[in-house]
Write a protein that holds these residues in place. Sequence first.
Motif, mmCIF file in Angstrom:
data_model
loop_
_atom_site.group_PDB
_atom_site.id
_atom_site.type_symbol
_atom_site.label_atom_id
_atom_site.label_comp_id
_atom_site.label_asym_id
_atom_site.label_seq_id
_atom_site.Cartn_x
_atom_site.Cartn_y
_atom_site.Cartn_z
ATOM 1 N N LYS A 1 34.958 31.199 40.230
ATOM 2 C CA LYS A 1 34.781 32.413 41.027
ATOM 3 C C LYS A 1 33.775 32.221 42.164
ATOM 4 O O LYS A 1 34.001 32.688 43.289
ATOM 5 N N TYR A 2 32.685 31.516 41.872
ATOM 6 C CA TYR A 2 31.587 31.466 42.844
ATOM 7 C C TYR A 2 31.370 30.111 43.526
ATOM 8 O O TYR A 2 30.660 30.053 44.521
ATOM 9 N N VAL A 3 31.952 29.040 42.989
ATOM 10 C CA VAL A 3 31.674 27.719 43.560
ATOM 11 C C VAL A 3 32.948 27.063 44.073
ATOM 12 O O VAL A 3 33.131 26.869 45.264
ATOM 13 N N THR A 4 33.832 26.660 43.178
ATOM 14 C CA THR A 4 35.053 25.945 43.548
ATOM 15 C C THR A 4 36.224 26.529 42.798
ATOM 16 O O THR A 4 36.251 26.410 41.582
ATOM 17 N N PRO A 5 37.158 27.178 43.422
ATOM 18 C CA PRO A 5 37.342 27.409 44.840
ATOM 19 C C PRO A 5 36.361 28.402 45.451
ATOM 20 O O PRO A 5 36.167 28.424 46.658
ATOM 21 N N GLY A 6 35.753 29.266 44.616
ATOM 22 C CA GLY A 6 34.754 30.198 45.153
ATOM 23 C C GLY A 6 35.380 31.399 45.846
ATOM 24 O O GLY A 6 36.553 31.701 45.659
ATOM 25 N N SER A 7 34.569 32.103 46.631
ATOM 26 C CA SER A 7 35.010 33.281 47.387
ATOM 27 C C SER A 7 35.674 34.327 46.502
ATOM 28 O O SER A 7 36.635 34.977 46.907
ATOM 29 N N GLY A 8 35.194 34.460 45.251
ATOM 30 C CA GLY A 8 35.729 35.474 44.347
ATOM 31 C C GLY A 8 37.022 35.081 43.648
ATOM 32 O O GLY A 8 37.677 35.922 43.041
ATOM 33 N N ALA B 1 54.970 31.066 32.839
ATOM 34 C CA ALA B 1 53.539 31.104 32.519
ATOM 35 C C ALA B 1 52.901 29.770 32.886
ATOM 36 O O ALA B 1 53.526 28.720 32.778
ATOM 37 N N ILE B 2 51.667 29.849 33.302
ATOM 38 C CA ILE B 2 50.842 28.663 33.509
ATOM 39 C C ILE B 2 49.714 28.751 32.498
ATOM 40 O O ILE B 2 49.087 29.794 32.342
ATOM 41 N N LEU B 3 49.469 27.637 31.817
ATOM 42 C CA LEU B 3 48.385 27.547 30.850
ATOM 43 C C LEU B 3 47.420 26.487 31.338
ATOM 44 O O LEU B 3 47.810 25.349 31.577
ATOM 45 N N GLY B 4 46.161 26.846 31.498
ATOM 46 C CA GLY B 4 45.142 25.914 31.978
ATOM 47 C C GLY B 4 44.258 25.450 30.834
ATOM 48 O O GLY B 4 43.752 26.259 30.064
ATOM 49 N N PHE B 5 44.085 24.135 30.732
ATOM 50 C CA PHE B 5 43.283 23.533 29.672
ATOM 51 C C PHE B 5 42.178 22.678 30.293
ATOM 52 O O PHE B 5 42.410 21.511 30.602
ATOM 53 N N ALA C 1 30.150 24.526 29.937
ATOM 54 C CA ALA C 1 30.495 24.221 28.548
ATOM 55 C C ALA C 1 31.338 25.324 27.931
ATOM 56 O O ALA C 1 32.156 25.070 27.072
ATOM 57 N N THR C 2 31.144 26.554 28.403
ATOM 58 C CA THR C 2 31.863 27.685 27.826
ATOM 59 C C THR C 2 32.906 28.191 28.815
ATOM 60 O O THR C 2 32.851 27.896 30.020
ATOM 61 N N PHE C 3 33.821 28.984 28.310
ATOM 62 C CA PHE C 3 34.834 29.573 29.179
ATOM 63 C C PHE C 3 34.175 30.379 30.300
ATOM 64 O O PHE C 3 34.574 30.281 31.458
ATOM 65 N N GLN C 4 33.172 31.170 29.967
ATOM 66 C CA GLN C 4 32.528 32.014 30.984
ATOM 67 C C GLN C 4 31.874 31.178 32.069
ATOM 68 O O GLN C 4 31.938 31.516 33.256
ATOM 69 N N GLN C 5 31.265 30.055 31.707
ATOM 70 C CA GLN C 5 30.659 29.183 32.710
ATOM 71 C C GLN C 5 31.730 28.571 33.625
ATOM 72 O O GLN C 5 31.542 28.475 34.839
ATOM 73 N N ILE C 6 32.841 28.167 33.046
ATOM 74 C CA ILE C 6 33.943 27.609 33.844
ATOM 75 C C ILE C 6 34.489 28.684 34.781
ATOM 76 O O ILE C 6 34.703 28.453 35.972
ATOM 77 N N TYR C 7 34.710 29.871 34.239
ATOM 78 C CA TYR C 7 35.223 30.987 35.024
ATOM 79 C C TYR C 7 34.276 31.309 36.192
ATOM 80 O O TYR C 7 34.725 31.495 37.322
ATOM 81 N N ASN C 8 32.974 31.359 35.927
ATOM 82 C CA ASN C 8 32.002 31.643 36.986
ATOM 83 C C ASN C 8 32.007 30.565 38.059
ATOM 84 O O ASN C 8 31.851 30.861 39.249
ATOM 85 N N CYS C 9 32.167 29.317 37.653
ATOM 86 C CA CYS C 9 32.235 28.227 38.627
ATOM 87 C C CYS C 9 33.457 28.411 39.529
ATOM 88 O O CYS C 9 33.367 28.250 40.747
ATOM 89 N N PHE D 1 46.301 33.103 35.676
ATOM 90 C CA PHE D 1 47.012 32.459 34.575
ATOM 91 C C PHE D 1 46.034 32.261 33.423
ATOM 92 O O PHE D 1 44.824 32.341 33.601
ATOM 93 N N LEU D 2 46.571 32.007 32.259
ATOM 94 C CA LEU D 2 45.764 31.895 31.047
ATOM 95 C C LEU D 2 44.963 30.592 31.042
ATOM 96 O O LEU D 2 45.524 29.512 31.227
ATOM 97 N N MET D 3 43.664 30.717 30.875
ATOM 98 C CA MET D 3 42.779 29.555 30.769
ATOM 99 C C MET D 3 42.240 29.496 29.339
ATOM 100 O O MET D 3 41.836 30.513 28.782
ATOM 101 N N PHE D 4 42.219 28.307 28.779
ATOM 102 C CA PHE D 4 41.729 28.092 27.426
ATOM 103 C C PHE D 4 40.324 27.500 27.458
ATOM 104 O O PHE D 4 39.817 27.117 28.507
#
Length: 147
Positions: free
Chosen positions: A48-55, A22-26, A38-46, A60-63
């Motif tokens: 997905k769409y910015v860095t690395p981007g391209s979807g 397992a990989i755990l991302g903090f 600031a929130t998990f969803q904002q980090i996730y969107n970044c 792995f589990l992100m906290f």
Amino acid sequence: MTNDTFVQLNQLVDKFGTEDFAILGFPSSQFKNQCPGATFQQIYNCLKYVTPGSGFEPNFLMFEKSNVNGPVETINPVFAWLKSACGPSGPTLFDTVYVSWTPVMYNDIEWNFAKFLISKTGKIVKRYSSQTYPVFLTGDIAELLLE
């Protein structure tokens, strides 16, 4: 480094699966506030769409974002444990202009993407610098999974 690191973390999960690995991302903003959102969803969107981007989606589990350095009562308990059992991964002197916490300790996480290898039994095996790309952990991971 950010793009390659996230992509390579996904590649490690693809290579080793999720049964015994397992990989755990903090995420943390303690390193010149480089982790956007600031929130998990904002980090996730970044991711997905910015860095690395391209979807991109981490496989792995992100906290939630947390502190990894500073007074023990303010940091993520996982990092209090990791740092208590494992010294620094490299030189302990770094430019304090980038430090947003006090006190600065010899075993602080030096920068984003510090990595720790932990056995299935919970033993801390090794600490890697933030400059170590995930692909270079492949041999150590394979060896540990054989134990």
